[in-house]
Structure formats: structure tokens, C-alpha cells
Scaffold this active site. Sequence first.
Site, PDB file in Angstrom:
ATOM      1  N   SER A   1       0.825  -1.217   0.000  1.00  0.00           N
ATOM      2  CA  SER A   1       0.000   0.000   0.000  1.00  0.00           C
ATOM      3  C   SER A   1       0.857   1.264   0.000  1.00  0.00           C
ATOM      4  CB  SER A   1      -0.919   0.015   1.226  1.00  0.00           C
ATOM      5  OG  SER A   1      -0.165  -0.136   2.416  1.00  0.00           O
TER       6      SER A   1
ATOM      7  N   ASN B   1      -1.904  -2.568  13.240  1.00  0.00           N
ATOM      8  CA  ASN B   1      -3.366  -2.421  13.205  1.00  0.00           C
ATOM      9  C   ASN B   1      -3.848  -1.182  13.960  1.00  0.00           C
ATOM     10  OD1 ASN B   1      -3.138  -4.778  11.835  1.00  0.00           O
ATOM     11  ND2 ASN B   1      -4.035  -6.092  13.427  1.00  0.00           N
TER      12      ASN B   1
ATOM     13  N   THR C   1     -40.934  26.096  -8.925  1.00  0.00           N
ATOM     14  CA  THR C   1     -41.138  24.712  -8.488  1.00  0.00           C
ATOM     15  C   THR C   1     -41.377  23.967  -9.792  1.00  0.00           C
ATOM     16  OG1 THR C   1     -43.523  24.992  -8.228  1.00  0.00           O
ATOM     17  CG2 THR C   1     -42.181  25.368  -6.259  1.00  0.00           C
ATOM     18  N   HIS C   2     -40.883  22.765  -9.900  1.00  0.00           N
ATOM     19  CA  HIS C   2     -40.963  22.005 -11.160  1.00  0.00           C
ATOM     20  C   HIS C   2     -40.274  22.732 -12.312  1.00  0.00           C
ATOM     21  CE1 HIS C   2     -44.189  19.686  -9.096  1.00  0.00           C
ATOM     22  NE2 HIS C   2     -44.513  20.882  -8.644  1.00  0.00           N
TER      23      HIS C   2
ATOM     24  N   SER D   1     -14.598  26.803 -26.579  1.00  0.00           N
ATOM     25  CA  SER D   1     -14.741  25.605 -27.398  1.00  0.00           C
ATOM     26  C   SER D   1     -13.683  25.628 -28.483  1.00  0.00           C
ATOM     27  CB  SER D   1     -16.131  25.586 -28.028  1.00  0.00           C
ATOM     28  OG  SER D   1     -16.134  24.797 -29.204  1.00  0.00           O
TER      29      SER D   1
ATOM     30  N   LYS E   1     -18.432  30.296 -27.889  1.00  0.00           N
ATOM     31  CA  LYS E   1     -18.743  29.610 -26.636  1.00  0.00           C
ATOM     32  C   LYS E   1     -17.960  30.093 -25.426  1.00  0.00           C
ATOM     33  CE  LYS E   1     -20.672  25.819 -26.465  1.00  0.00           C
ATOM     34  NZ  LYS E   1     -21.973  25.472 -25.929  1.00  0.00           N
TER      35      LYS E   1
ATOM     36  N   ASN F   1     -18.052  28.284 -21.796  1.00  0.00           N
ATOM     37  CA  ASN F   1     -18.698  27.185 -21.077  1.00  0.00           C
ATOM     38  C   ASN F   1     -18.457  27.240 -19.566  1.00  0.00           C
ATOM     39  OD1 ASN F   1     -19.632  26.093 -23.506  1.00  0.00           O
ATOM     40  ND2 ASN F   1     -17.690  25.011 -23.835  1.00  0.00           N
TER      41      ASN F   1
ATOM     42  N   GLU G   1     -19.872  22.657 -13.935  1.00  0.00           N
ATOM     43  CA  GLU G   1     -20.173  21.352 -14.548  1.00  0.00           C
ATOM     44  C   GLU G   1     -19.289  20.250 -13.974  1.00  0.00           C
ATOM     45  OE1 GLU G   1     -20.994  21.458 -19.071  1.00  0.00           O
ATOM     46  OE2 GLU G   1     -19.838  23.250 -18.629  1.00  0.00           O
TER      47      GLU G   1
ATOM     48  N   TYR H   1      -9.190  -6.658  12.905  1.00  0.00           N
ATOM     49  CA  TYR H   1      -8.603  -6.125  11.672  1.00  0.00           C
ATOM     50  C   TYR H   1      -8.578  -7.176  10.571  1.00  0.00           C
ATOM     51  CZ  TYR H   1      -5.350  -4.293   8.255  1.00  0.00           C
ATOM     52  OH  TYR H   1      -4.794  -3.877   7.074  1.00  0.00           O
TER      53      TYR H   1
ATOM     54  N   GLN I   1      -7.187  -2.119   4.245  1.00  0.00           N
ATOM     55  CA  GLN I   1      -6.198  -1.343   3.505  1.00  0.00           C
ATOM     56  C   GLN I   1      -6.854  -0.593   2.340  1.00  0.00           C
ATOM     57  OE1 GLN I   1      -2.116  -2.839   3.071  1.00  0.00           O
ATOM     58  NE2 GLN I   1      -2.532  -2.923   0.876  1.00  0.00           N
TER      59      GLN I   1
ATOM     60  N   LYS J   1      -8.153   3.511   2.104  1.00  0.00           N
ATOM     61  CA  LYS J   1      -7.407   4.753   1.925  1.00  0.00           C
ATOM     62  C   LYS J   1      -7.668   5.474   0.621  1.00  0.00           C
ATOM     63  CE  LYS J   1      -4.275   2.946   5.100  1.00  0.00           C
ATOM     64  NZ  LYS J   1      -5.190   1.771   5.116  1.00  0.00           N
TER      65      LYS J   1
HETATM   66  N1  ARG Z   1      -1.085  -1.319   5.268  1.00  0.00           N
HETATM   67  C1  ARG Z   1      -2.003  -1.826   6.226  1.00  0.00           C
HETATM   68  C2  ARG Z   1      -3.361  -1.120   6.072  1.00  0.00           C
HETATM   69  O1  ARG Z   1      -3.406  -0.135   5.443  1.00  0.00           O
HETATM   70  C3  ARG Z   1      -1.486  -1.607   7.603  1.00  0.00           C
HETATM   71  C4  ARG Z   1      -1.993  -2.583   8.594  1.00  0.00           C
HETATM   72  C5  ARG Z   1      -1.511  -3.947   8.252  1.00  0.00           C
HETATM   73  N2  ARG Z   1      -1.783  -4.887   9.262  1.00  0.00           N
HETATM   74  C6  ARG Z   1      -1.676  -6.215   9.039  1.00  0.00           C
HETATM   75  N3  ARG Z   1      -1.939  -6.985  10.019  1.00  0.00           N
HETATM   76  N4  ARG Z   1      -1.351  -6.679   7.865  1.00  0.00           N
HETATM   77  O2  ARG Z   1      -4.372  -1.556   6.580  1.00  0.00           O
END
Ligand code: ARG
Length: 462
Positions: free
Chosen positions: A25, A112, A157-158, A279, A285, A287, A292, A319, A324, A327
Amino acid sequence: MSDKKLWAGRFSEPTDAFVEAFTASVEFDQRLAPQDIQGSIAHATMLVRQGILSEDEREAIVKGLNLILDRIESGRFEWSIGLEDVHMNVEAALTAEIGEAGKKLHTGRSRNDQVATDVRLWLRQEIEQIQRELQRLQLALLDIAEREAETILPGFTHLQTAQPITFGHHMMAWFEMLERDASRLEDCHRRMNRLPLGAAALAGTTFPIDREFTAELLGFDGPCRNSLDAVSDRDFAIEFTADASILMMHLSRMSEELTIWSSAQFAFITLSDSFCTGSSIMPQKKNPDVPELIRGKSGRIFGHLMALLTLMKSQPLAYNKDNQEDKEPLFDTVDNLRGSLKVFADMIPAISCNPERMRAAALQGFATATDLADYLVRKGMPFRDAHEVVGKSVAFCVAEQCDLAELTLEQLRAFSDIIEEDVFDYLTLEGSAAARDHIGGTAPAQVRRAIAGARERLRKGA
Ligand code: ARG
């Protein structure tokens, strides 16, 4: 620095090369490095206080971590996929830098509780930035509302002409939406502000840690109360993304109105050139790309909310590696929300209104028909009958291609003889708007009151 896995002890075969990249990650979680280091320094400080590490060891750790942070921030840090994530990259670099003490940092914690802490620290700070942008946008709306408190446009309205409203009132409706968003984010921030660290892998640790002290060092309101929940909970990410989705939904509605209003057919407003593009083929144009694009971006943020909900659905305690995946959706939500709010807050003050166009539009579509019905009610007619009478007058005007206010007193009296000369005071756009003079109404006086109240609330909140 060696890429040796920090957990390799029980393994006899190396990780499959593709699996190594697939499970890593670090490419995206490296942005958590400042929070990871902040959390580690607090953890080490607590360990010293509890007699688990020595002061010398802490000093070496803090010095090493700050050096690493500096290297990361100046782009001189070498990230390794083999070391999987930000946590192990930083730890391995620390040990390479300071030796033995580096290996002691992970005492009484796990990745964790570490990652759960890092994400909360990061999101907490992002929410604070988002609140600032949001407030800038709210202030911009208040300024326009003040400037255009008396500007009349048709309310819909509408998307059909309904009743005359003031532009200031419309801006204050937007303000209300954003004020709810701000309070949702504040709520999310408050609930999120508890420390997972100390939960270790899932059950806690055998070391005599002081979680309240670590919480205090990191500005949390206190530690999470259950270790299993602490490492597995991602409610805060879901809540934030839900709040972000509602906020983006609001921005998309505002964007839609700006887009409609800036079309040649409406021409209620003009967006500044600096927020529009041209454009490549049609020379005329201009825009409204910014509204948008914001309208479009709302879609990906709703998608992230669904992704996070689905990520957590049916996950057993505690966990799981699934987490992971929290993120990228979260980071993307923050980046796009912040960008959208920033550009919106910059764009709003640069809008110019075309009051003549708005007024002309309000004169089409019998916007004051309800005012005529209310007039008849005040003269003693039951509302249902008044509705019928006005409906007939409107049908007459449609056939004659004129407005209610253009009928003569004689013509109006043909529909009801209780109508008198004073009726014309109520059939004007300004009279109609000014008459809605109660809390929440569109009258300019009420808009000014609403603005004053809003400024007061912002001042108190800040
Ligand atoms: N990179 C992991 C995550 O984002 C960190 C935690 C990993 N923990 C594990 N027991 N593999 O969740």
C-alpha cells in the site's frame, strides 16, 4: 536500507513478486508519513514515561524520525514496495539510521492500531481544512445575499414559474444547506477524535501502557474504549464520506443552477471568464466548466461512499486486510471535496447578476397569481374559491397574451366584484416579495435579518 521483511521470521519461502506488489500500500499510504511519525513519537514518549524505553532511546528515536520526515518531505526518501506500507518503510529506515533503539519502537503496538491512528490523525486535520474552505464559501454567499437582497427573480417549483423571490433569499437557501454540512462535519470530527493506539493487534498489550497519556499527547479526547473495535472500526471514514457526499450533492445543485442561469436563454448571471473555458470549434462559446465539473465530481464521491460501506459490510472482528482498501477512496474524497470547495468559494464572489433579465423573467408565467388569491381571501373569500377565480383570470390572460397586472380593474372585476383599485399594490413583483415578511420568507427585510443571524452564528462558531 535492507528490504528484509520485518515479519519474515516464520517464513521459509520468499513472497511471490506479484503478490508483493499486489498487497503493498506504500504507493498511496506514504501520504500518512507525517501522522505516522507524529504517532510514533507520542508512543515512544509514553513508553519512556511507563519505564518501557529509556530516555536515551526516545531521544534517538525522535531524532531519527524527524530526520526521516525531513527526507520524505524533501523527496529524498527511498520508498520500498518490498517493505509494503508506510509504517514498515519508516520503521526500517529508523532502524537503519539509529540501530537497536529503532527496533524497540514497535513495543506494545501493532500496525493495526497504528494505521487506525494515522488515518484518524490525518482525517481530523483534513476536516479542519475543509471547514475553513466551507466557511469561506459561506461568507461569500452572505456577501452576495446582502448585495442582492432586493433583486427579484422568478422562484421555481418544477422549474416552472412559481412566485417572485429575491436573489438574496436564494443565496441564503444555499447558505442553509452548507450550514448543515458544517455541523455534520463537526459532529464527525468529534466522534472520530478517540485514540486507537494501545489496542495493539486486537486484544491490547501486556505492557503497562498509559493510553490516556498518549491520547492527550496526540490531541484526542481519550482512548477508544474497546481494543477489537479500535482496530477494526472505519465508521469515521464512512461518516466523513457520507458527509462529503451530501456536501457534494449540495454543490452539484448549486452548480446546476449556476449553469442554467448563465445560459443565453436565462442570462440571470454572468460567470467570470476566469472560471469558464471556450470551445475548440465554436468561437462564440463560454462554457461553465467549473460548475459542470463539480456536478460531475459528486458522482465519484457517492461512489467512494458505496465502496467504503461495501468494504466494511460483513467484516468479522477485528482487523482484516480488506481495511487497507479504505485509503484510496478516502484520499480521493478529501482531495476532490477540498478542490471543489476551494474553486466554488473563489468563483462565487466573481459572479455578476443581471437584475433586468431576472425581473423580465419574473414577469412571465403569472408569478403573482397566489398574491391575487391571497388578496381575495383577505377580502373575505374562502381560499379554494379564490384559487378558482384566479385560475380563470390566468386562463383569460393566457388567451389574451398578457400579464395579470396588465388587466384593467374592470377586467379583473369581471372575475370577482370584491376586487378594488388597491389590488395593483399586490400584483407587482416587489409587492409580492415584500409581503412575505416573516421568519424564513423572501422579503428583503427578512433576507437581511437572516444574513445578520447567519453572520452571528458564524462568528460564534469560529
Ligand atoms: N497497510 C495496512 C493497512 O493499510 C497496515 C496494517 C496492516 N496490518 C496487518 N496486520 N497486515 O491496513
